[in-house]
Design a protein around this motif. Structure first.
Motif, mmCIF file in Angstrom:
data_model
loop_
_atom_site.group_PDB
_atom_site.id
_atom_site.type_symbol
_atom_site.label_atom_id
_atom_site.label_comp_id
_atom_site.label_asym_id
_atom_site.label_seq_id
_atom_site.Cartn_x
_atom_site.Cartn_y
_atom_site.Cartn_z
ATOM 1 N N ILE A 56 32.895 -13.758 6.041
ATOM 2 C CA ILE A 56 33.282 -13.316 4.696
ATOM 3 C C ILE A 56 33.757 -11.865 4.721
ATOM 4 O O ILE A 56 34.754 -11.523 4.085
ATOM 5 C CB ILE A 56 32.138 -13.538 3.688
ATOM 6 C CG1 ILE A 56 31.969 -15.043 3.432
ATOM 7 C CG2 ILE A 56 32.388 -12.782 2.390
ATOM 8 C CD1 ILE A 56 30.796 -15.409 2.538
ATOM 9 N N GLU A 70 26.885 -17.187 -1.786
ATOM 10 C CA GLU A 70 27.017 -16.681 -0.414
ATOM 11 C C GLU A 70 27.929 -15.461 -0.370
ATOM 12 O O GLU A 70 27.659 -14.507 0.368
ATOM 13 C CB GLU A 70 27.527 -17.778 0.525
ATOM 14 C CG GLU A 70 27.633 -17.360 1.971
ATOM 15 C CD GLU A 70 26.307 -16.952 2.629
ATOM 16 O OE1 GLU A 70 26.371 -16.377 3.720
ATOM 17 O OE2 GLU A 70 25.214 -17.188 2.055
ATOM 18 N N LYS A 96 35.301 -21.924 -0.321
ATOM 19 C CA LYS A 96 34.865 -22.260 1.031
ATOM 20 C C LYS A 96 33.373 -22.006 1.249
ATOM 21 O O LYS A 96 32.686 -22.817 1.869
ATOM 22 C CB LYS A 96 35.670 -21.487 2.067
ATOM 23 C CG LYS A 96 35.304 -21.869 3.490
ATOM 24 C CD LYS A 96 36.298 -21.363 4.501
ATOM 25 C CE LYS A 96 35.914 -21.894 5.886
ATOM 26 N NZ LYS A 96 36.956 -21.641 6.852
ATOM 27 N N TYR A 97 32.863 -20.887 0.726
ATOM 28 C CA TYR A 97 31.495 -20.471 1.038
ATOM 29 C C TYR A 97 30.535 -20.550 -0.143
ATOM 30 O O TYR A 97 29.321 -20.541 0.061
ATOM 31 C CB TYR A 97 31.490 -19.030 1.559
ATOM 32 C CG TYR A 97 32.289 -18.850 2.821
ATOM 33 C CD1 TYR A 97 31.752 -19.165 4.058
ATOM 34 C CD2 TYR A 97 33.590 -18.368 2.773
ATOM 35 C CE1 TYR A 97 32.481 -19.000 5.225
ATOM 36 C CE2 TYR A 97 34.330 -18.190 3.935
ATOM 37 C CZ TYR A 97 33.773 -18.512 5.158
ATOM 38 O OH TYR A 97 34.508 -18.343 6.302
ATOM 39 N N GLN A 108 26.619 -11.890 0.952
ATOM 40 C CA GLN A 108 27.281 -11.180 2.048
ATOM 41 C C GLN A 108 27.766 -9.791 1.614
ATOM 42 O O GLN A 108 27.717 -8.840 2.404
ATOM 43 C CB GLN A 108 28.444 -12.002 2.603
ATOM 44 C CG GLN A 108 28.025 -13.233 3.365
ATOM 45 C CD GLN A 108 27.222 -12.901 4.604
ATOM 46 O OE1 GLN A 108 27.508 -11.949 5.331
ATOM 47 N NE2 GLN A 108 26.189 -13.691 4.850
#
Length: 168
Positions: free
Chosen positions: A61, A47, A42-43, A51
């Motif tokens: 997240i 990322e 998804k990210y 995070q």
């Protein structure tokens, strides 16, 4: 190093170890891997890494990572038939489930090169206490659910985790 080996090296007191021994560690680890892969899908891996390094509790997240333990713990408890009535044993069971998922999260995030901390734990003691309280509250709510605890746990996993990744 694998999950079982890492957990064995922690030398948990018997009050926790007796519950850890009842958990199917392979299935618990597979669950953590599946959710981490969903987060990456998804990210993106970069990322996720960013995070984790930022360590902000205000990101989506971060929410997903805490839900691995908070909601995933329900799945582990249901899948391994860990529910207990005694209050003290209930507390030991909750902490044991969190130890397993916390360790698995650290190991698997490390293998993905998105986490550079110890492989024995991802969350610190303060965070574990917060997650234990949340998981305990979910379990108490699930026990009284009209369709039973296992149904409640599965719905929480589907609605609280899985649906997050399919809703682009």
């Amino acid at each position: 190093m694998g999950l079982k080996t890492t957990l064995d090296q922690r030398n948990f007191p018997d009050r926790y170890q007796k519950y850890i021994d009842r958990i199917n560690l392979e299935k618990a680890n597979d669950f953590v891997i599946a959710i981490l892969n969903s987060i990456i899908n998804k990210y993106g891996k970069e990322e996720l890494r960013r995070q984790i390094e930022i360590d902000s509790s205000h990101s989506k997240i971060s929410d997903h990572l805490t839900h691995i333990i908070e909601i995933g713990g329900l799945k582990i408890i249901a899948d391994n038939n860990l529910l207990v009535e005694d209050r003290r044993e209930f507390q030991h069971m909750i902490v044991s489930v969190i130890f397993v998922l916390n360790c698995s999260l650290a190991i698997e995030a490390g293998k993905l090169n998105v986490y550079r901390g110890p492989n024995s734990h991802y969350y610190n003691s303060d965070s574990i206490m917060t997650l234990a309280s949340r998981l305990a509250n979910h379990v108490i709510k699930g026990r009284t659910h009209q369709n039973g605890f296992e149904y409640f746990a599965n719905v929480m996993v589907m609605e609280g985790l899985i649906s997050e990744f399919s809703a682009y």
